[in-house]
Motif scaffolding. Sequence first.
Motif, PDB file in Angstrom:
ATOM      1  N   ILE A  82     -24.982 -35.855  79.541  1.00 40.22           N
ATOM      2  CA  ILE A  82     -25.153 -37.305  79.501  1.00 40.22           C
ATOM      3  C   ILE A  82     -26.597 -37.645  79.174  1.00 40.22           C
ATOM      4  O   ILE A  82     -27.520 -36.931  79.556  1.00 40.22           O
ATOM      5  CB  ILE A  82     -24.719 -37.986  80.820  1.00 40.22           C
ATOM      6  N   GLN A  83     -26.779 -38.766  78.447  1.00 37.16           N
ATOM      7  CA  GLN A  83     -28.096 -39.201  78.000  1.00 37.16           C
ATOM      8  C   GLN A  83     -28.242 -40.695  78.272  1.00 37.16           C
ATOM      9  O   GLN A  83     -27.364 -41.480  77.928  1.00 37.16           O
ATOM     10  CB  GLN A  83     -28.267 -38.905  76.509  1.00 37.16           C
ATOM     11  N   THR A 107     -24.953 -19.456  82.985  1.00 38.34           N
ATOM     12  CA  THR A 107     -25.300 -20.880  83.041  1.00 38.34           C
ATOM     13  C   THR A 107     -26.695 -21.161  82.495  1.00 38.34           C
ATOM     14  O   THR A 107     -27.599 -20.346  82.578  1.00 38.34           O
ATOM     15  CB  THR A 107     -25.229 -21.405  84.483  1.00 38.34           C
ATOM     16  N   TRP A 108     -26.831 -22.375  81.970  1.00 32.62           N
ATOM     17  CA  TRP A 108     -28.119 -22.887  81.499  1.00 32.62           C
ATOM     18  C   TRP A 108     -28.151 -24.384  81.805  1.00 32.62           C
ATOM     19  O   TRP A 108     -27.864 -25.226  80.969  1.00 32.62           O
ATOM     20  CB  TRP A 108     -28.269 -22.623  80.004  1.00 32.62           C
ATOM     21  N   PRO A 109     -28.478 -24.769  83.040  1.00 35.63           N
ATOM     22  CA  PRO A 109     -28.529 -26.185  83.413  1.00 35.63           C
ATOM     23  C   PRO A 109     -29.922 -26.760  83.159  1.00 35.63           C
ATOM     24  O   PRO A 109     -30.924 -26.053  83.232  1.00 35.63           O
ATOM     25  CB  PRO A 109     -28.232 -26.150  84.908  1.00 35.63           C
ATOM     26  N   SER A 110     -29.967 -28.064  82.873  1.00 35.28           N
ATOM     27  CA  SER A 110     -31.265 -28.697  82.643  1.00 35.28           C
ATOM     28  C   SER A 110     -31.237 -30.170  83.017  1.00 35.28           C
ATOM     29  O   SER A 110     -30.249 -30.867  82.780  1.00 35.28           O
ATOM     30  CB  SER A 110     -31.671 -28.593  81.164  1.00 35.28           C
ATOM     31  N   GLN A 254     -35.051 -40.353  76.266  1.00 39.62           N
ATOM     32  CA  GLN A 254     -33.837 -40.494  77.047  1.00 39.62           C
ATOM     33  C   GLN A 254     -33.892 -39.531  78.227  1.00 39.62           C
ATOM     34  O   GLN A 254     -34.480 -38.444  78.130  1.00 39.62           O
ATOM     35  CB  GLN A 254     -32.614 -40.152  76.207  1.00 39.62           C
ATOM     36  N   ILE A 255     -33.264 -39.892  79.327  1.00 45.07           N
ATOM     37  CA  ILE A 255     -33.064 -38.996  80.463  1.00 45.07           C
ATOM     38  C   ILE A 255     -31.775 -38.224  80.216  1.00 45.07           C
ATOM     39  O   ILE A 255     -30.752 -38.817  79.866  1.00 45.07           O
ATOM     40  CB  ILE A 255     -32.951 -39.781  81.777  1.00 45.07           C
ATOM     41  N   VAL A 256     -31.819 -36.914  80.410  1.00 42.31           N
ATOM     42  CA  VAL A 256     -30.655 -36.076  80.111  1.00 42.31           C
ATOM     43  C   VAL A 256     -30.333 -35.166  81.292  1.00 42.31           C
ATOM     44  O   VAL A 256     -31.217 -34.533  81.869  1.00 42.31           O
ATOM     45  CB  VAL A 256     -30.895 -35.202  78.860  1.00 42.31           C
ATOM     46  N   PHE A 257     -29.046 -35.097  81.632  1.00 41.95           N
ATOM     47  CA  PHE A 257     -28.504 -34.052  82.494  1.00 41.95           C
ATOM     48  C   PHE A 257     -27.517 -33.260  81.650  1.00 41.95           C
ATOM     49  O   PHE A 257     -26.675 -33.850  80.957  1.00 41.95           O
ATOM     50  CB  PHE A 257     -27.728 -34.629  83.685  1.00 41.95           C
TER      51      PHE A 257
END
Length: 309
Positions: A82-83, A107-110, A254-257
């Motif tokens: 999501i952005q 996994t590769w979370p950010s 933008q904020i990204v999850f």
Amino acid sequence: MLALIAGPGALGAYTLKDNYTPSSFFSMFNFFTAGDPTHGFVKYLDQATAASQGLISSTASSVYIGADHSNTAPSGRSSIRIQSKKLYTHGLFILDLAHMPGSICGTWPSFWTYGSQQTWPANGEIGESSFRVHTQAMNSMALHTAEGCTTSGVNQTGRVQTGNCFVNAAGQSSNAGCGVESTTPTSYGTAFNAAGGGVYATEWTSSAIKIWYFPQTALPRDIASGSPNPSRWGVPQANFAGGCNIDAHFTNHQIVFDLTFCGDWAGNVWSSSSCSALAASCDAYVANNPAAFAEAYWRINSLRVYQSS
């Protein structure tokens, strides 16, 4: 609680601008459904599909963002990226997490901010928290820019990994950017979750980009009260300053999850990691072991945006 606070932290005076409450959280983001730019073994879902499959949800106090952990996934594991709809230049991002994706093979979370895929890396990228792969134990923080931005690595508690933020810098691996590794064992993944979560705070001004990490047991009172003042927080884990014109390299973020799998980083280091004993490739492991990803989720307490008074 995630907060974005604009303006010089030394003033310590901020006004709430945007409140990403659990009830409005997903309406303030766009769901990214295109192919993963980092070539991950992932299928990003739209909001309706994600909700119907139980990969997103919210309560009165928190937001859940997860990945499919029930089905084999021969074409890529279903997940979320999501952005934010709003763009920010300068700010203090305060992310309060009850849980982040665990230290899980594949996994590769950010959690990060950036200035759009079309202009990347011209408008910069700030990797704040959970910027790690597989079973790595401590958080890594990084900036990614066009040519002409370096950092000195002084006045910080973290360890410098690389000092040139240019994504194609000579003598660094591709897209390494300028990186700092946390020295706090509970700063990432499984250890972070076992400690009850924590708070990441990133201050972005014209002079520097600074990142702090606080366990829930050591949260500054001004953050808890909703009146954050970075000038009181002491030495940050990362202090990106030095040979970089911040305003020339970072704008309109933008904020990204997101949570991707394998791809350009996690996939490329699979063979040199302890995870390689589990499967011949990262893609094969992610495809065939759904139960391994039960702890691959974000539990976000809140997101708030403050600006200088």
